[in-house]
Design a protein around this motif. Structure first.
Motif, PDB file in Angstrom:
ATOM      1  N   GLU A  51       0.829  -1.208   0.000  1.00 17.27           N
ATOM      2  CA  GLU A  51       0.000   0.000   0.000  1.00 17.27           C
ATOM      3  C   GLU A  51       0.866   1.261   0.000  1.00 17.27           C
ATOM      4  OE1 GLU A  51      -2.453  -0.367   3.427  1.00 17.27           O
ATOM      5  OE2 GLU A  51      -3.703  -1.977   2.595  1.00 17.27           O
ATOM      6  N   ILE A  52       1.948   1.219   0.771  1.00 17.65           N
ATOM      7  CA  ILE A  52       2.855   2.377   0.823  1.00 17.65           C
ATOM      8  C   ILE A  52       3.508   2.597  -0.536  1.00 17.65           C
ATOM      9  CG2 ILE A  52       4.999   3.240   1.837  1.00 17.65           C
ATOM     10  CD1 ILE A  52       4.191   1.769   4.437  1.00 17.65           C
ATOM     11  N   ILE A  53       3.955   1.517  -1.170  1.00  9.56           N
ATOM     12  CA  ILE A  53       4.580   1.631  -2.494  1.00  9.56           C
ATOM     13  C   ILE A  53       3.586   2.205  -3.498  1.00  9.56           C
ATOM     14  CG2 ILE A  53       5.542   0.305  -4.415  1.00  9.56           C
ATOM     15  CD1 ILE A  53       6.712  -1.627  -2.302  1.00  9.56           C
ATOM     16  N   ALA A  54       2.343   1.745  -3.429  1.00 11.45           N
ATOM     17  CA  ALA A  54       1.309   2.260  -4.341  1.00 11.45           C
ATOM     18  C   ALA A  54       1.083   3.757  -4.115  1.00 11.45           C
ATOM     19  CB  ALA A  54       0.008   1.483  -4.138  1.00 11.45           C
ATOM     20  N   ALA A  55       1.090   4.181  -2.849  1.00  7.28           N
ATOM     21  CA  ALA A  55       0.903   5.605  -2.538  1.00  7.28           C
ATOM     22  C   ALA A  55       2.056   6.441  -3.085  1.00  7.28           C
ATOM     23  CB  ALA A  55       0.777   5.793  -1.028  1.00  7.28           C
ATOM     24  N   ILE A  56       3.281   5.914  -2.958  1.00  7.33           N
ATOM     25  CA  ILE A  56       4.447   6.632  -3.495  1.00  7.33           C
ATOM     26  C   ILE A  56       4.344   6.740  -5.008  1.00  7.33           C
ATOM     27  CG2 ILE A  56       6.948   6.540  -3.782  1.00  7.33           C
ATOM     28  CD1 ILE A  56       7.129   5.202  -1.054  1.00  7.33           C
ATOM     29  N   LYS A  57       3.913   5.650  -5.666  1.00  7.02           N
ATOM     30  CA  LYS A  57       3.767   5.674  -7.124  1.00  7.02           C
ATOM     31  C   LYS A  57       2.733   6.704  -7.555  1.00  7.02           C
ATOM     32  CE  LYS A  57       5.156   0.964  -8.402  1.00  7.02           C
ATOM     33  NZ  LYS A  57       4.696  -0.329  -8.981  1.00  7.02           N
ATOM     34  N   THR A  58       1.627   6.779  -6.819  1.00  6.63           N
ATOM     35  CA  THR A  58       0.572   7.741  -7.153  1.00  6.63           C
ATOM     36  C   THR A  58       1.108   9.167  -7.127  1.00  6.63           C
ATOM     37  OG1 THR A  58      -1.142   6.280  -6.261  1.00  6.63           O
ATOM     38  CG2 THR A  58      -1.696   8.605  -6.491  1.00  6.63           C
ATOM     39  N   ILE A  59       1.886   9.484  -6.089  1.00  6.00           N
ATOM     40  CA  ILE A  59       2.456  10.832  -5.985  1.00  6.00           C
ATOM     41  C   ILE A  59       3.481  11.063  -7.085  1.00  6.00           C
ATOM     42  CG2 ILE A  59       3.819  12.380  -4.517  1.00  6.00           C
ATOM     43  CD1 ILE A  59       2.589  11.018  -2.088  1.00  6.00           C
ATOM     44  N   SER A  60       4.325  10.050  -7.344  1.00  4.50           N
ATOM     45  CA  SER A  60       5.391  10.227  -8.339  1.00  4.50           C
ATOM     46  C   SER A  60       4.831  10.416  -9.745  1.00  4.50           C
ATOM     47  CB  SER A  60       6.339   9.023  -8.310  1.00  4.50           C
ATOM     48  OG  SER A  60       5.683   7.852  -8.751  1.00  4.50           O
ATOM     49  N   GLU A  61       3.627   9.892  -9.994  1.00  2.00           N
ATOM     50  CA  GLU A  61       3.009  10.044 -11.310  1.00  2.00           C
ATOM     51  C   GLU A  61       2.295  11.380 -11.461  1.00  2.00           C
ATOM     52  OE1 GLU A  61       0.494   6.669 -11.438  1.00  2.00           O
ATOM     53  OE2 GLU A  61       2.126   5.230 -11.817  1.00  2.00           O
ATOM     54  N   LYS A  62       2.098  12.110 -10.351  1.00  2.95           N
ATOM     55  CA  LYS A  62       1.395  13.400 -10.402  1.00  2.95           C
ATOM     56  C   LYS A  62       2.187  14.460  -9.651  1.00  2.95           C
ATOM     57  CE  LYS A  62      -3.171  11.172 -10.606  1.00  2.95           C
ATOM     58  NZ  LYS A  62      -4.503  11.038  -9.938  1.00  2.95           N
ATOM     59  N   VAL A  63       3.453  14.593 -10.013  1.00  2.00           N
ATOM     60  CA  VAL A  63       4.299  15.604  -9.369  1.00  2.00           C
ATOM     61  C   VAL A  63       3.797  16.986  -9.750  1.00  2.00           C
ATOM     62  CG1 VAL A  63       6.621  16.563  -9.249  1.00  2.00           C
ATOM     63  CG2 VAL A  63       6.295  14.094  -9.257  1.00  2.00           C
ATOM     64  N   THR A  64       3.598  17.842  -8.758  1.00  2.00           N
ATOM     65  CA  THR A  64       3.042  19.177  -8.986  1.00  2.00           C
ATOM     66  C   THR A  64       4.019  20.061  -9.747  1.00  2.00           C
ATOM     67  OG1 THR A  64       2.026  21.086  -7.889  1.00  2.00           O
ATOM     68  CG2 THR A  64       3.923  20.060  -6.813  1.00  2.00           C
ATOM     69  N   ASP A  65       3.511  21.181 -10.259  1.00  2.00           N
ATOM     70  CA  ASP A  65       4.348  22.069 -11.067  1.00  2.00           C
ATOM     71  C   ASP A  65       4.639  23.394 -10.368  1.00  2.00           C
ATOM     72  OD1 ASP A  65       1.842  23.100 -11.090  1.00  2.00           O
ATOM     73  OD2 ASP A  65       1.675  23.337 -13.268  1.00  2.00           O
ATOM     74  N   ASN A  66       4.578  23.387  -9.014  1.00  2.00           N
ATOM     75  CA  ASN A  66       4.960  24.607  -8.291  1.00  2.00           C
ATOM     76  C   ASN A  66       5.769  24.227  -7.053  1.00  2.00           C
ATOM     77  OD1 ASN A  66       3.067  24.711  -5.689  1.00  2.00           O
ATOM     78  ND2 ASN A  66       1.799  24.040  -7.415  1.00  2.00           N
ATOM     79  N   HIS A  67       6.624  25.146  -6.643  1.00  2.00           N
ATOM     80  CA  HIS A  67       7.585  24.845  -5.574  1.00  2.00           C
ATOM     81  C   HIS A  67       6.894  24.482  -4.268  1.00  2.00           C
ATOM     82  CE1 HIS A  67      11.021  25.147  -2.921  1.00  2.00           C
ATOM     83  NE2 HIS A  67      10.400  26.069  -2.222  1.00  2.00           N
ATOM     84  N   ARG A  68       5.905  25.285  -3.879  1.00  2.00           N
ATOM     85  CA  ARG A  68       5.247  25.032  -2.585  1.00  2.00           C
ATOM     86  C   ARG A  68       4.574  23.658  -2.580  1.00  2.00           C
ATOM     87  NH1 ARG A  68       1.137  29.372  -0.122  1.00  2.00           N
ATOM     88  NH2 ARG A  68       3.100  30.518   0.005  1.00  2.00           N
ATOM     89  N   GLY A  69       3.854  23.340  -3.645  1.00  2.00           N
ATOM     90  CA  GLY A  69       3.193  22.040  -3.714  1.00  2.00           C
ATOM     91  C   GLY A  69       4.187  20.894  -3.713  1.00  2.00           C
ATOM     92  N   LEU A  70       5.313  21.095  -4.409  1.00  2.00           N
ATOM     93  CA  LEU A  70       6.326  20.049  -4.469  1.00  2.00           C
ATOM     94  C   LEU A  70       6.979  19.826  -3.110  1.00  2.00           C
ATOM     95  CD1 LEU A  70       7.680  17.997  -6.221  1.00  2.00           C
ATOM     96  CD2 LEU A  70       9.302  19.734  -6.979  1.00  2.00           C
ATOM     97  N   GLN A  71       7.189  20.907  -2.368  1.00  2.00           N
ATOM     98  CA  GLN A  71       7.742  20.756  -1.028  1.00  2.00           C
ATOM     99  C   GLN A  71       6.806  19.933  -0.146  1.00  2.00           C
ATOM    100  OE1 GLN A  71      10.777  21.759   0.323  1.00  2.00           O
ATOM    101  NE2 GLN A  71      11.235  22.042  -1.842  1.00  2.00           N
ATOM    102  N   GLN A  72       5.504  20.118  -0.322  1.00  2.00           N
ATOM    103  CA  GLN A  72       4.539  19.323   0.438  1.00  2.00           C
ATOM    104  C   GLN A  72       4.599  17.859   0.023  1.00  2.00           C
ATOM    105  OE1 GLN A  72       2.664  20.120   3.023  1.00  2.00           O
ATOM    106  NE2 GLN A  72       1.908  18.011   3.101  1.00  2.00           N
ATOM    107  N   GLN A  73       4.751  17.602  -1.273  1.00  2.00           N
ATOM    108  CA  GLN A  73       4.865  16.221  -1.745  1.00  2.00           C
ATOM    109  C   GLN A  73       6.144  15.565  -1.229  1.00  2.00           C
ATOM    110  OE1 GLN A  73       4.412  16.602  -6.045  1.00  2.00           O
ATOM    111  NE2 GLN A  73       2.295  15.881  -5.895  1.00  2.00           N
ATOM    112  N   ILE A  74       7.218  16.332  -1.152  1.00  2.00           N
ATOM    113  CA  ILE A  74       8.476  15.800  -0.611  1.00  2.00           C
ATOM    114  C   ILE A  74       8.262  15.338   0.830  1.00  2.00           C
ATOM    115  CG2 ILE A  74      10.811  16.431   0.115  1.00  2.00           C
ATOM    116  CD1 ILE A  74      10.943  18.245  -2.361  1.00  2.00           C
ATOM    117  N   LYS A  75       7.534  16.129   1.612  1.00  2.00           N
ATOM    118  CA  LYS A  75       7.241  15.753   2.997  1.00  2.00           C
ATOM    119  C   LYS A  75       6.396  14.475   3.039  1.00  2.00           C
ATOM    120  CE  LYS A  75       7.446  20.449   4.909  1.00  2.00           C
ATOM    121  NZ  LYS A  75       6.679  21.536   5.564  1.00  2.00           N
ATOM    122  N   GLU A  76       5.433  14.368   2.119  1.00  2.00           N
ATOM    123  CA  GLU A  76       4.577  13.179   2.083  1.00  2.00           C
ATOM    124  C   GLU A  76       5.393  11.930   1.738  1.00  2.00           C
ATOM    125  OE1 GLU A  76       1.500  14.021  -0.709  1.00  2.00           O
ATOM    126  OE2 GLU A  76       0.631  15.654   0.474  1.00  2.00           O
TER     127      GLU A  76
END
Length: 678
Positions: free
Chosen positions: A347-372
């Protein structure tokens, strides 16, 4: 029948059952010369499956495991302490914590008792460091670097290497000192076996022979540890000749039967203790006690009569099998928990894949994804072991998912850097134009062009931080130089502005001389009078505008003494402007003021967003860093300014609504008056 008590084959002829390969002929073959190697762990999970788990997989006999464990303990009594050293979940630890755990073990535990612990720590550290290094390499390449030039100096890795080297040195010193003793003890035991073999051929009084036999037993017990890889074979050989000697004692049944009786009593005690272990709730404790019972059975107690050997061994063996069945059941349960861990990790791997396939296009959003992603990584390491058969596959899928996100993240920042460099080139072009126009005498052409350049500058996005301040200062200085010249040349036609300046200067001098009485109700109106007077003088020359700063500085100081906040003071000053606008009956002036305030609000919001984005770049920096503190200070200042501008807009709207209502009331009254006249 106990393999240590079975009757020697009829054709053995009294020969040793130790093969020639069982006893080392060279120093290199000795266990002390070749200490246990670190266990090779699959590059997937925390530690290699423990010996207990291996038994479940391979279905090896529990007796063999007990013999191996006892052989290891027999080499050095300190080895036994390894059973009592907790085995934490190294998989869930960070690299820094792994270094700390290794330091603690080396400092507090015997070096020969921590081999498996150190092996588990080293494996996990190597896995985590390799993943960390791959991440850094991807960042380096994404930043334009060449893979062949990649180098990374890790303080944590250097600390680990130093601590691990200390462990290896201590371990090598230990085995070096142990080697000679083990070798000598092995020679002693082999000599004792030879003496034991010789007893059956001695022609002397049986009592004298029996006394020699007892002496041999005593010397055997005190002959010290031997290499673990010789332990079981040497003991088998010793007991083999013990049984031959007891068969020899048929000439004196009284002595033999006396020993058999004593040995039976002792073995019955061991059997009862082994059977009682079935009720011991702590499985690990029960197995260690069973191991000890087997050791005593083998090392301290001799054989019993042939008629009772099989029966007594059967009881002891059955008790051992009960323990084995309990362990099998325990590890089956453990395997089920591994399956649940596998589900969670999937489940964790699937969650990481979901985020990696929808990387945001702004710095603030990307910083939040990095934390996730970081939180998911931590959850993965804390999820526990998975079945050994899918260890490597699970770890590989996890690394691939994280690496995919890192690649997309690095591509974003790579493109961001490219955009910033493009912006830098655009601003450099504008700077060149500003420098070319700053000394122009053609004001009709240069003035609108300079204003256009300034407007274009604001529309261009960010540039790399290391160039930002320098290029801005150069651009600002060029613009200021031009407009200072322009205003200076217009001073001749600005007599009214200079007159206003003189009036403001006189007002400023009176303000400097003003002293607070201490009565706020009296002092505040007087300060407001100064503000109203100052506002009434109108425009002053551009190069004299610094006087406004001096005035505001004194006013702010007075307000501070009256315990009036900066925002309240600003609004008090603005109150006079509201009155002027209200009395001016100029809708255009009110509209322009609203546009001005809204622009200031937008500018404040933009500055806040930029500052907060900048703060994200310092996510790893200490809060005590002067640079971080300056950014936080600027953020708070802009927040305060934003609230002030919003309040000003609110006050302006209230004033305008009041004017509109008054106008509507006046129109309504006039309409009523006209109706009455009709």
């Amino acid at each position: 029948m106990d393999e240590n008590e079975q009757k020697p084959p009829e054709d053995s002829g009294g020969k040793d059952i130790i093969s020639e390969k069982s006893i080392p002929e060279t120093q290199e073959q000795n266990i002390a010369e070749n200490p246990p190697k670190e266990e090779k762990v699959p590059v997937t999970e925390t530690e290699e499956a423990t010996s207990e788990e291996k038994k479940v997989v391979t279905e090896e006999n529990v007796q063999e495991e007990i013999d191996q464990e006892n052989a290891e303990d027999a080499e050095d009594s300190e080895n036994e302490k390894r059973h009592h050293i907790a085995m934490p979940d190294y998989h869930a630890m960070s690299m820094e914590n792994l270094v700390g755990e290794l330091q603690r073990l080396i400092k507090n535990e015997k070096v020969q008792a921590i081999n498996k612990h150190v092996s588990g720590i080293k494996t996990e550290f190597d896995l985590k460091f390799q993943e960390f290094l791959e991440h850094k390499k991807e960042e380096f390449i994404a930043g334009g670097g060449n893979e062949i030039d990649f180098r990374y100096n890790s303080v944590t890795k250097r600390q680990f290497n130093e601590v691990y080297s200390e462990y290896r040195e201590k371990r090598n010193q230990y085995y070096k000192s142990l080697e000679q003793n083990l070798k000598l003890n092995l020679e002693k035991r082999l000599t004792i076996i030879d003496e034991l073999k010789g007893l059956v051929n001695v022609e002397e009084d049986i009592n004298t022979t029996y006394k020699s036999f007892k002496d041999i037993q005593e010397r055997w017990r005190n002959s010290g540890p031997i290499p673990r890889n010789n332990y079981n074979d040497v003991w088998r050989t010793y007991h083999h000749h013990i049984e031959i000697f007891y068969d020899f004692l048929h000439l004196n049944r009284e002595l033999r039967d006396l020993d058999f009786k004593h040995n039976l009593e002792e073995k019955l005690k061991l059997v009862e203790k082994a059977e009682a272990l079935a009720n011991e709730p702590d499985l690990n404790k029960a197995f260690r006690e069973l191991q000890t019972l087997h050791k005593v059975w083998k090392e301290d107690i001799g054989p019993v009569s042939k008629e009772q050997r099989e029966e007594i061994w059967e009881r002891f063996s059955n008790a051992t099998k009960v323990m084995h069945a309990r362990r099998q059941e325990y590890y089956a349960t453990l395997e089920a928990s591994y399956e649940k861990n596998l589900e969670k990790k999937n489940e964790i791997i699937a969650a990481i894949k979901t985020i990696s396939e929808k990387v945001t296009d702004n710095h603030r959003g990307l910083q939040q994804q990095i934390k996730e992603i970081e939180a998911l990584r931590n959850d993965f390491f804390k999820a526990g072991k998975v079945p050994q058969k899918v260890n490597e596959q699970t770890w590989s899928r996890f690394k691939d998912a994280v690496r995919a996100f890192n690649r997309n993240k690095n591509n974003f920042y790579k493109n961001l850097k490219k955009d910033q460099h493009d912006n830098l080139e655009k601003k450099r072009a504008l700077l060149g134009l500003a420098i070319a126009l700053k000394d122009s005498e053609d004001h009709d052409m240069a003035t609108p062009e300079m204003k256009r350049i300034q407007s274009e500058w604001k529309k261009i996005g960010h540039v790399p931080r290391k160039y930002s301040d320098k290029i801005w200062n150069e651009f600002k200085n060029a613009c200021n130089h031009y407009f200072d010249r322009l205003h200076k040349e217009k001073n001749a036609s600005q007599k009214e502005e200079y007159a206003n300046f003189e009036e403001k200067n006189a007002c400023l001098e009176r303000l400097k001389a003003f002293q607070l009485s201490g009565d706020r109700t009296k002092d505040l109106p007087k300060i407001k009078e100064f503000i109203a007077e100052w506002k009434s003088y109108g425009r002053i020359p551009y190069n004299k505008k610094h006087i406004n700063g001096k005035f505001n500085k004194i006013i702010d100081a007075l307000f501070k003494k009256l315990d009036i906040s900066r925002q309240e003071a600003e609004l008090l000053k603005y109150g006079d402007k509201i009155k002027q606008l209200a009395n001016s009956d100029n809708d255009s002036a009110i509209s322009n003021e609203r546009v001005f305030i809204r622009r200031k609000i937008d500018e404040s919001k933009s500055e806040l967003r930029q500052l907060e984005n900048n703060l994200q770049f310092f996510s790893n920096a200490s809060e005590d860093s002067p640079l971080v503190q300056n950014v936080v200070k600027d953020i708070n200042r802009h927040k305060e300014a934003l609230e002030t501008w919003k309040t000003k807009l609110k006050n302006l709207n209230v004033m305008e609504n009041k004017l509109n209502k008054e106008a509507e009331d006046a129109a309504h009254d006039e309409e009523n008056s006209n109706e009455e006249e009709e």
